[in-house]
Design a protein around this motif. Sequence first.
Motif, mmCIF file in Angstrom:
data_model
loop_
_atom_site.group_PDB
_atom_site.id
_atom_site.type_symbol
_atom_site.label_atom_id
_atom_site.label_comp_id
_atom_site.label_asym_id
_atom_site.label_seq_id
_atom_site.Cartn_x
_atom_site.Cartn_y
_atom_site.Cartn_z
ATOM 1 N N SER A 1 0.843 -1.157 0.268
ATOM 2 C CA SER A 1 0.094 -0.448 0.062
ATOM 3 C C SER A 1 0.344 1.215 -0.218
ATOM 4 O O SER A 1 0.303 2.198 -0.198
ATOM 5 C CB SER A 1 -1.377 0.304 1.482
ATOM 6 N N SER A 2 2.672 0.888 0.128
ATOM 7 C CA SER A 2 3.290 2.470 0.025
ATOM 8 C C SER A 2 4.769 1.923 0.148
ATOM 9 O O SER A 2 4.531 0.540 -0.108
ATOM 10 C CB SER A 2 3.094 3.075 1.666
ATOM 11 N N ALA A 3 4.978 3.187 -0.598
ATOM 12 C CA ALA A 3 6.280 2.409 -0.767
ATOM 13 C C ALA A 3 7.253 2.061 0.181
ATOM 14 O O ALA A 3 8.202 1.194 0.120
ATOM 15 C CB ALA A 3 7.445 3.929 -1.647
ATOM 16 N N ALA A 4 7.192 2.357 1.345
ATOM 17 C CA ALA A 4 7.215 2.042 2.346
ATOM 18 C C ALA A 4 7.490 0.973 2.485
ATOM 19 O O ALA A 4 8.342 0.219 2.942
ATOM 20 C CB ALA A 4 7.117 3.086 3.668
ATOM 21 N N GLU A 5 6.167 0.077 2.594
ATOM 22 C CA GLU A 5 5.802 -0.934 2.797
ATOM 23 C C GLU A 5 7.062 -2.345 1.455
ATOM 24 O O GLU A 5 7.799 -2.809 2.067
ATOM 25 C CB GLU A 5 4.437 -1.055 2.590
ATOM 26 N N PHE A 6 6.581 -1.564 0.639
ATOM 27 C CA PHE A 6 7.825 -2.066 -0.454
ATOM 28 C C PHE A 6 8.935 -2.025 -0.010
ATOM 29 O O PHE A 6 9.693 -3.245 -0.084
ATOM 30 C CB PHE A 6 7.141 -1.877 -1.889
ATOM 31 N N PRO B 1 0.973 9.156 -0.925
ATOM 32 C CA PRO B 1 1.475 10.014 -0.066
ATOM 33 C C PRO B 1 2.982 9.364 0.266
ATOM 34 O O PRO B 1 3.126 8.083 0.487
ATOM 35 C CB PRO B 1 0.757 9.497 0.931
ATOM 36 N N ALA B 2 3.767 10.287 0.657
ATOM 37 C CA ALA B 2 4.773 9.710 1.875
ATOM 38 C C ALA B 2 5.852 9.523 0.157
ATOM 39 O O ALA B 2 6.848 10.970 0.505
ATOM 40 C CB ALA B 2 5.246 8.603 1.960
ATOM 41 N N MET B 3 5.863 8.785 -0.217
ATOM 42 C CA MET B 3 6.782 8.412 -1.470
ATOM 43 C C MET B 3 6.075 8.558 -2.498
ATOM 44 O O MET B 3 5.086 7.160 -2.600
ATOM 45 C CB MET B 3 8.262 7.819 -1.397
ATOM 46 N N THR B 4 6.366 9.547 -3.819
ATOM 47 C CA THR B 4 5.331 8.246 -5.017
ATOM 48 C C THR B 4 6.176 7.820 -5.852
ATOM 49 O O THR B 4 7.403 7.558 -5.176
ATOM 50 C CB THR B 4 5.949 9.974 -5.741
ATOM 51 N N GLY B 5 5.785 6.920 -7.126
ATOM 52 C CA GLY B 5 6.297 6.650 -7.951
ATOM 53 C C GLY B 5 7.412 6.941 -8.245
ATOM 54 O O GLY B 5 8.584 5.677 -8.272
#
Length: 132
Positions: free
Chosen positions: A40-45, A64-68
Amino acid sequence: MAIGGTMKKVLVSIVDDDRFFRDSMCRLMRSLGYAVDIFSSAAEFLASPRLADTACLIADIHMPAMTGLELYRYLIDTGHAIPTILVTAFPNDADQARAANDGAVCYLRKPVDDEHLARCVREALSLDGSES
């Protein structure tokens, strides 16, 4: 890749803050025979132990936070240049040019055409060496 007499499925990771899109892409990729991880987010990946196993990344540009785009650039800068397909519901020329300049495989508008996406994934995997 044969492991214990069976074929290891190629891993496609999907990063998008929209649950409906993630689930839809997950079903599509599985129907095409790929293993899929969703985030669900870049951080999670980035925190995933399977990051290094990812042969193709599909990432939303507007998160949010970090875009693709930021995620893709970060991966390149840290030596994890995963063939990447960027998707967005809000396409613009600046993002498309940046994606192309950074070497993204495809830049697609949501709703994504399944056939076009499948072609992009095959192209990404040919770059990764995961498909012949």
